[in-house]
Design a protein around this motif. Structure first.
Motif, PDB file in Angstrom:
ATOM      1  N   ARG A  66       0.838  -1.204   0.000  1.00 26.38           N
ATOM      2  CA  ARG A  66       0.000   0.000   0.000  1.00 26.38           C
ATOM      3  C   ARG A  66       0.876   1.259   0.000  1.00 26.38           C
ATOM      4  O   ARG A  66       0.563   2.233  -0.663  1.00 26.38           O
ATOM      5  N   ARG A  67       2.000   1.204   0.729  1.00 25.78           N
ATOM      6  CA  ARG A  67       2.923   2.344   0.735  1.00 25.78           C
ATOM      7  C   ARG A  67       3.557   2.538  -0.639  1.00 25.78           C
ATOM      8  O   ARG A  67       3.775   3.675  -1.070  1.00 25.78           O
ATOM      9  N   LYS A  84       0.967   4.140  -2.862  1.00 24.10           N
ATOM     10  CA  LYS A  84       0.840   5.553  -2.495  1.00 24.10           C
ATOM     11  C   LYS A  84       2.063   6.351  -2.938  1.00 24.10           C
ATOM     12  O   LYS A  84       1.940   7.472  -3.438  1.00 24.10           O
ATOM     13  N   TRP A 143       2.151   9.588  -5.429  1.00 23.96           N
ATOM     14  CA  TRP A 143       2.738  10.893  -5.127  1.00 23.96           C
ATOM     15  C   TRP A 143       3.747  11.295  -6.201  1.00 23.96           C
ATOM     16  O   TRP A 143       3.796  12.458  -6.611  1.00 23.96           O
ATOM     17  N   ARG A 171      -5.275   6.942  -5.908  1.00 22.37           N
ATOM     18  CA  ARG A 171      -4.354   5.989  -5.279  1.00 22.37           C
ATOM     19  C   ARG A 171      -3.768   6.523  -3.972  1.00 22.37           C
ATOM     20  O   ARG A 171      -3.449   5.748  -3.081  1.00 22.37           O
ATOM     21  N   ILE A 172      -3.640   7.832  -3.844  1.00 19.44           N
ATOM     22  CA  ILE A 172      -3.177   8.406  -2.576  1.00 19.44           C
ATOM     23  C   ILE A 172      -4.250   8.193  -1.506  1.00 19.44           C
ATOM     24  O   ILE A 172      -3.959   7.798  -0.384  1.00 19.44           O
ATOM     25  N   ARG A 173      -5.495   8.453  -1.872  1.00 15.56           N
ATOM     26  CA  ARG A 173      -6.599   8.324  -0.914  1.00 15.56           C
ATOM     27  C   ARG A 173      -6.957   6.877  -0.602  1.00 15.56           C
ATOM     28  O   ARG A 173      -7.416   6.565   0.491  1.00 15.56           O
ATOM     29  N   ASP A 174      -6.756   5.968  -1.566  1.00 14.34           N
ATOM     30  CA  ASP A 174      -7.157   4.572  -1.391  1.00 14.34           C
ATOM     31  C   ASP A 174      -6.167   3.656  -2.125  1.00 14.34           C
ATOM     32  O   ASP A 174      -6.464   3.172  -3.216  1.00 14.34           O
ATOM     33  N   PRO A 175      -5.000   3.421  -1.540  1.00 15.52           N
ATOM     34  CA  PRO A 175      -3.946   2.659  -2.227  1.00 15.52           C
ATOM     35  C   PRO A 175      -4.184   1.144  -2.235  1.00 15.52           C
ATOM     36  O   PRO A 175      -3.446   0.381  -1.619  1.00 15.52           O
TER      37      PRO A 175
END
Length: 143
Positions: free
Chosen positions: A8-9, A12, A16, A76-80
């Protein structure tokens, strides 16, 4: 192999990166500034390849790309989610393919930097993710 949290990181992080790199493509005004800066950099470094002047249709395509990539990045930032990372990897492999095609047909070699990042983010997002174990530990005191 990634854990679910690590993956998930990664998703994200790639989002970014996309947002930072493509935000300037989203409007004609910001892209004009970016294009000028990239042209100047290419000339200063005496890099091979062409960074042409953009006509209105070129600008439209750059702005459409920037707009949709920024929206995709914010999602993808909000929900990775893992599935988003997998789709993003496929998209990046496609982008890398077209970037390589452009390079082979005379595009500015500045594109190599973006190609390297596309390939790197693609690879890390296709690596396996370890699924959490469904077995729960026995309560203490039970044998």
């Amino acid at each position: 192999m990634w854990t679910s949290t690590q993956y998930r990181r990664v998703v994200k992080g790639s989002a970014w990166y996309d947002l930072i790199v493509t935000a300037a493509f989203a409007t004609p005004w910001s892209f004009a500034l970016l294009h000028g800066a990239l042209s100047g950099l290419s000339q200063a470094l005496d890099l091979p390849g062409e960074l042409p002047v953009f006509e209105p249709m070129h600008m439209l395509m750059a702005n459409l790309l920037g707009s949709i990539v920024c929206v995709w990045a914010v999602l993808r930032i909000r929900d990775p989610q893992q599935v988003f990372g997998r789709y993003d990897a496929v998209g990046r492999f496609l982008f890398a393919t077209w970037q390589l095609y452009a390079l082979l047909h005379g595009a500015s070699s500045l594109l190599v930097v973006f190609l390297i990042f596309e390939l790197a983010w693609s690879v890390v997002q296709v690596l396996p993710v370890r699924m959490p174990s469904r077995a729960s530990p026995l309560p203490q005191g039970t044998v």
